[in-house]
Design a protein around this motif. Structure first.
Motif: not given
Length: 317
Positions: A100-111
């Motif tokens: 979950g942290a990886i997915n949220m961090l990936g989203l934060a990085k993208r946007v």
């Protein structure tokens, strides 16, 4: 219509105890909220009063799967937080914290969004240092019954700081100490909700061990104010920062206070202490005071009164 200073804020675990209060406060500030929850421990009842708000959106989703949305800020609160719930499916608990942290961090990085991680005082384990400052690395059993939660949250902190160092991602990490208040799950096994529900029903209050172990209890409104204060700081303040109430009480003191406040005929009974249960827990909040200008303001008795009223209404309805 979205105004120039209106943010679109994602709150994962937004239908949970803490998440629902956070969604409410963000809406009160005039921002838009995307509440994401898989409803494992969160409930629609917690957010029912927000559904008709045009700036509130609810999405059923499990953050162990990627999420593709456009947001300005992310608060990652998704994870079962009580032993009853996080030990029900320990593998999924670890996945929620880590994947979950990886997915949220990936989203934060993208946007290019600022991202907040709700970590926990459990990263300190059964501490040898008291009270616990953020510099203390903890004393955690990596293979015990609580490890899925303790080590999952520790790994999530690692990921947040690696994204910060490697990708310059703006992060905020809070370590939450025991929190209580309205909308706690009545069957989550946490001591405040356990004692209140038992007292209101006239059942025995169950203490594990001899009742001398201590906890510090922070009222939910104080905690959420701490979240918002950290999120408003500049990029140089990342945390981790302890957010909790340094007032320390034994389990026996808490049980006796709740029996008194509910005017209950309940008795106190003891059970064996669970494995790896911390003997003491109290935050050092020096950093929160210095960097955020934050400290709790709601005394235990006042917060318990509001929480007892909530559970009394909940049980009757």
């Amino acid at each position: 219509m979205r105004y120039a200073n209106t943010k679109k804020v994602l709150v994962t675990g937004g239908a949970g105890f803490l998440g629902s209060h956070l969604c409410e406060k963000i809406l009160d500030q005039g921002h838009e909220v995307l509440c994401v929850d898989n409803f494992f421990t969160g409930t629609r009842r917690n957010i029912a009063h927000l559904i008709d708000n045009p700036r509130f959106e609810m999405m059923r989703h499990d953050i162990t799967f990627p999420l593709y949305v456009e947001v300005d800020e992310i608060y990652n609160l998704a994870c079962p937080a009580s032993p009853v719930h996080y030990q029900f499916d320990p593998v999924q608990t670890t996945k929620t914290s880590v994947v979950g942290a990886i997915n949220m961090l990936g989203l934060a990085k993208r946007v290019k969004a600022k991202v907040f991680q709700a970590s926990t005082s459990e990263v300190y384990g059964d501490p040898e240092v008291h009270p616990q400052p953020e510099e203390y690395w903890g004393r955690v059993n990596p293979i015990g019954f609580r490890s899925c939660y303790d080590e999952g949250k520790r790994c999530a902190e690692t990921l947040f700081f690696d994204y910060y160092r490697q990708h310059k991602l703006p992060i905020k990490v809070v370590r939450i100490f025991n929190t209580y208040g309205p909308r706690m799950h009545p069957n989550d096994g946490r001591v405040v909700s356990n004692f209140i529900v038992q007292a209101l029903k006239g059942s025995d209050l169950t203490i594990y061990g001899d009742g001398s172990q201590t906890r510090s209890f922070c009222y939910v409104d104080d905690l959420i104010d701490g979240f918002l204060a950290l999120m408003e700081t500049g990029p140089e303040i990342t945390g981790p920062i302890n957010i909790g109430n340094p007032g320390e009480f034994t389990m026996l003191q808490l049980a006796e206070l709740i029996i008194e406040m509910t005017n209950s005929s309940s008795k106190i009974v003891t059970r064996p202490l669970p494995p790896d249960d911390p003997r003491q827990r109290r935050p050092d909040i020096s950093k929160a005071k210095a960097l955020l200008g934050w400290e709790p303001t709601v005394p235990l008795r006042a917060g318990l009164s509001r929480t007892i009223n909530y559970f009394d209404h909940y049980i009757r309805n």
